[in-house]
Design a protein around this motif. Structure first.
Motif, PDB file in Angstrom:
ATOM      1  N   LEU A 246       0.809  -1.221   0.000  1.00 55.40           N
ATOM      2  CA  LEU A 246       0.000   0.000   0.000  1.00 55.40           C
ATOM      3  C   LEU A 246       0.844   1.274   0.000  1.00 55.40           C
ATOM      4  CD1 LEU A 246      -2.949  -1.079   2.311  1.00 55.40           C
ATOM      5  CD2 LEU A 246      -3.133  -0.345  -0.066  1.00 55.40           C
ATOM      6  N   PRO A 247       1.824   1.409   0.908  1.00 50.72           N
ATOM      7  CA  PRO A 247       2.634   2.635   0.864  1.00 50.72           C
ATOM      8  C   PRO A 247       3.446   2.786  -0.422  1.00 50.72           C
ATOM      9  CG  PRO A 247       3.464   1.095   2.535  1.00 50.72           C
ATOM     10  CD  PRO A 247       2.137   0.602   2.104  1.00 50.72           C
ATOM     11  N   LEU A 248       3.904   1.673  -1.005  1.00 51.64           N
ATOM     12  CA  LEU A 248       4.618   1.744  -2.286  1.00 51.64           C
ATOM     13  C   LEU A 248       3.701   2.267  -3.382  1.00 51.64           C
ATOM     14  CD1 LEU A 248       6.726  -1.550  -2.337  1.00 51.64           C
ATOM     15  CD2 LEU A 248       7.631   0.760  -2.641  1.00 51.64           C
ATOM     16  N   ALA A 249       2.494   1.711  -3.457  1.00 48.00           N
ATOM     17  CA  ALA A 249       1.539   2.146  -4.475  1.00 48.00           C
ATOM     18  C   ALA A 249       1.177   3.621  -4.299  1.00 48.00           C
ATOM     19  CB  ALA A 249       0.282   1.283  -4.403  1.00 48.00           C
ATOM     20  N   LYS A 250       1.004   4.047  -3.078  1.00 56.57           N
ATOM     21  CA  LYS A 250       0.683   5.449  -2.795  1.00 56.57           C
ATOM     22  C   LYS A 250       1.818   6.361  -3.249  1.00 56.57           C
ATOM     23  CE  LYS A 250      -0.880   8.433   1.031  1.00 56.57           C
ATOM     24  NZ  LYS A 250       0.168   9.474   1.022  1.00 56.57           N
ATOM     25  N   ALA A 251       3.064   5.966  -2.950  1.00 57.50           N
ATOM     26  CA  ALA A 251       4.221   6.797  -3.285  1.00 57.50           C
ATOM     27  C   ALA A 251       4.403   6.944  -4.796  1.00 57.50           C
ATOM     28  CB  ALA A 251       5.483   6.200  -2.660  1.00 57.50           C
ATOM     29  N   VAL A 252       4.285   5.843  -5.531  1.00 65.39           N
ATOM     30  CA  VAL A 252       4.492   5.934  -6.982  1.00 65.39           C
ATOM     31  C   VAL A 252       3.348   6.693  -7.645  1.00 65.39           C
ATOM     32  CG1 VAL A 252       5.953   3.876  -7.070  1.00 65.39           C
ATOM     33  CG2 VAL A 252       3.478   3.628  -7.437  1.00 65.39           C
ATOM     34  N   SER A 253       2.136   6.537  -7.124  1.00 66.34           N
ATOM     35  CA  SER A 253       1.000   7.277  -7.680  1.00 66.34           C
ATOM     36  C   SER A 253       1.167   8.770  -7.458  1.00 66.34           C
ATOM     37  CB  SER A 253      -0.301   6.797  -7.036  1.00 66.34           C
ATOM     38  OG  SER A 253      -1.401   7.532  -7.522  1.00 66.34           O
ATOM     39  N   GLU A 254       1.574   9.155  -6.256  1.00 61.55           N
ATOM     40  CA  GLU A 254       1.758  10.576  -5.948  1.00 61.55           C
ATOM     41  C   GLU A 254       2.843  11.210  -6.799  1.00 61.55           C
ATOM     42  OE1 GLU A 254       0.326  10.616  -1.257  1.00 61.55           O
ATOM     43  OE2 GLU A 254       2.467  10.533  -1.755  1.00 61.55           O
ATOM     44  N   LEU A 327      -6.754  -3.279  -3.383  1.00 60.61           N
ATOM     45  CA  LEU A 327      -7.134  -2.093  -2.611  1.00 60.61           C
ATOM     46  C   LEU A 327      -6.310  -0.879  -3.043  1.00 60.61           C
ATOM     47  CD1 LEU A 327      -8.688  -0.752  -0.285  1.00 60.61           C
ATOM     48  CD2 LEU A 327      -6.922  -1.617   1.288  1.00 60.61           C
ATOM     49  N   ALA A 328      -5.011  -1.096  -3.274  1.00 57.55           N
ATOM     50  CA  ALA A 328      -4.132   0.003  -3.692  1.00 57.55           C
ATOM     51  C   ALA A 328      -4.570   0.575  -5.032  1.00 57.55           C
ATOM     52  CB  ALA A 328      -2.692  -0.506  -3.779  1.00 57.55           C
ATOM     53  N   LYS A 329      -4.949  -0.285  -5.962  1.00 54.50           N
ATOM     54  CA  LYS A 329      -5.411   0.203  -7.268  1.00 54.50           C
ATOM     55  C   LYS A 329      -6.695   1.015  -7.116  1.00 54.50           C
ATOM     56  CE  LYS A 329      -3.174  -3.297 -10.109  1.00 54.50           C
ATOM     57  NZ  LYS A 329      -3.317  -4.407 -11.093  1.00 54.50           N
TER      58      LYS A 329
END
Length: 363
Positions: A246-254, A327-329
């Motif tokens: 989850l934190p990885l997905a959030k970071a790359v999206s941001e 969930l991350a997507k």
């Protein structure tokens, strides 16, 4: 805590036996003691660049789980030294070990741009995305000296042909000028690997790669220049980085990534021995737990060759990872999509060819 005999700056801590060779060599303790007494280095731990001259450069991929149909690799072996790398096993085809040889003996294909141009001039070829680094990173340290990847990108631009890039190195920004031109015609997609947000984990897992901060900055710069980026959160290793989905997905999206993908680590061939040796030297207290959780994802084995299952795994742990990715997507990529590449420009420009071997007139 790392053991005293840990080889700094390398992922693999040994050279495994080449499965194609009857004989193998080993470093004996009496030899190491002799070197110590004589004040000599038993192993200089230097990287060698070795030129090779293949006849072709574009490979057709038969693996249905690969997510690509064609790839090309300017270099064989990879100095990044990622201990989990599936490509290690391919180094045995060249007569070397999948272990330290893979990251210290780098085979260089200086003729790659010329071979690529010859391939794209084939009358029978129909445009399909060709991926740079389907096996080993095209922006590994050797690229700074040889510039083969940049020369290949110039060929793709000349032919108006779609190309994908897989890398974990910020050196890709050196070629921002070419990437921007390719992006104008929807001919480029970048897949940038981010395996952990922890620098401590990154340093031992991927010892000669750029920092996580630099990778996120690279995603941001590419995105700001309208170059589409897919983040590769791969591999997910239970007990090491599986809590970071989850934190990885959030970071790359941001930072501008338009999509992400993941795989669950699998340790086929010599990689199982290499990874286990590395794990017991770097994380001895949690080694057994990590190995057991990996086995739980692959039917009780460290390796897994089952098509459709091997990249995502099965069982409770694999399902937990799958749920977190879903969930991350939903949370971070709900309104984002990676655009498809343009296959038409290459075909349209074929009419400018005087003959199959003639010079292109694209400009």
């Amino acid at each position: 805590m790392k053991q005293e005999n840990y080889i700094k700056g390398r992922g693999a801590q040994q050279n495994t036996k080449n499965r194609f060779f009857e004989f193998s060599s080993e470093v004996r303790d009496d030899f190491l003691e002799f070197c110590r007494l004589e004040g000599e280095e038993a192993d200089a731990n230097k990287t060698q660049y070795l030129p090779i001259f293949p006849r072709t450069i574009v490979n057709k991929i038969s693996n249905p789980d690969a997510g690509m149909l064609y790839s090309m690799n300017p270099y064989q072996g990879c100095e990044h030294g990622c201990v989990y790398c599936f490509a290690r096993n391919t180094h045995e085809f060249w007569g070397y070990s999948a272990g330290l040889d893979f990251e210290r003996k780098i085979l260089v294909k200086e003729d790659a741009p010329k071979l690529l141009e010859a391939f794209l001039k084939r009358k029978s070829w129909r445009a399909q995305t060709i991926v740079l680094s389907g096996n080993t990173d095209c922006y590994q340290p050797a690229e700074k000296q040889y510039g083969i990847t940049r020369a290949c990108l110039e060929v793709f631009l000349k032919f108006r042909h779609p190309v994908g890039i897989i890398t974990k190195n910020a050196m890709i920004l050196r070629d921002l000028d070419i990437l921007k031109e390719l992006a104008k015609h929807q001919l480029i997609g970048v897949h940038l690997s981010v395996t952990s947000l922890s620098e401590d984990t990154r340093r031992i897992l991927e010892p000669r790669t750029v920092s996580i901060k630099k990778r996120l900055e690279t995603i941001a710069v590419l995105s700001e220049n309208n170059i589409p980026v897919n983040a590769m959160l791969a591999p997910i290793i239970p007990g090491i980085n599986s809590h970071e989905v989850l934190p990885l997905a959030k970071a790359v999206s941001e930072n501008g990534a338009l999509s992400f993908g993941y795989t669950v680590v699998r340790l086929n061939g010599a990689i199982g021995q290499i990874f286990e040796d590395w794990l017991r030297k770097t994380m001895p207290d949690k080694a057994e737990k990590v190995l057991q959780q990996i086995r739980e994802c692959h039917g009780g084995q460290l390796n897994d060759s089952r098509i459709g299952i091997r990249t995502k795994g099965e069982g409770v742990i694999a399902q937990q990872i799958r749920d977190m990715a879903r969930l991350a997507k939903h949370q971070y990529f709900k309104d984002k999509n990676l655009p498809k590449l343009n296959m038409n420009l290459y075909e349209e420009n074929k009419i400018h060819w005087p003959n199959a071997q003639g010079q292109l007139k694209l400009f």
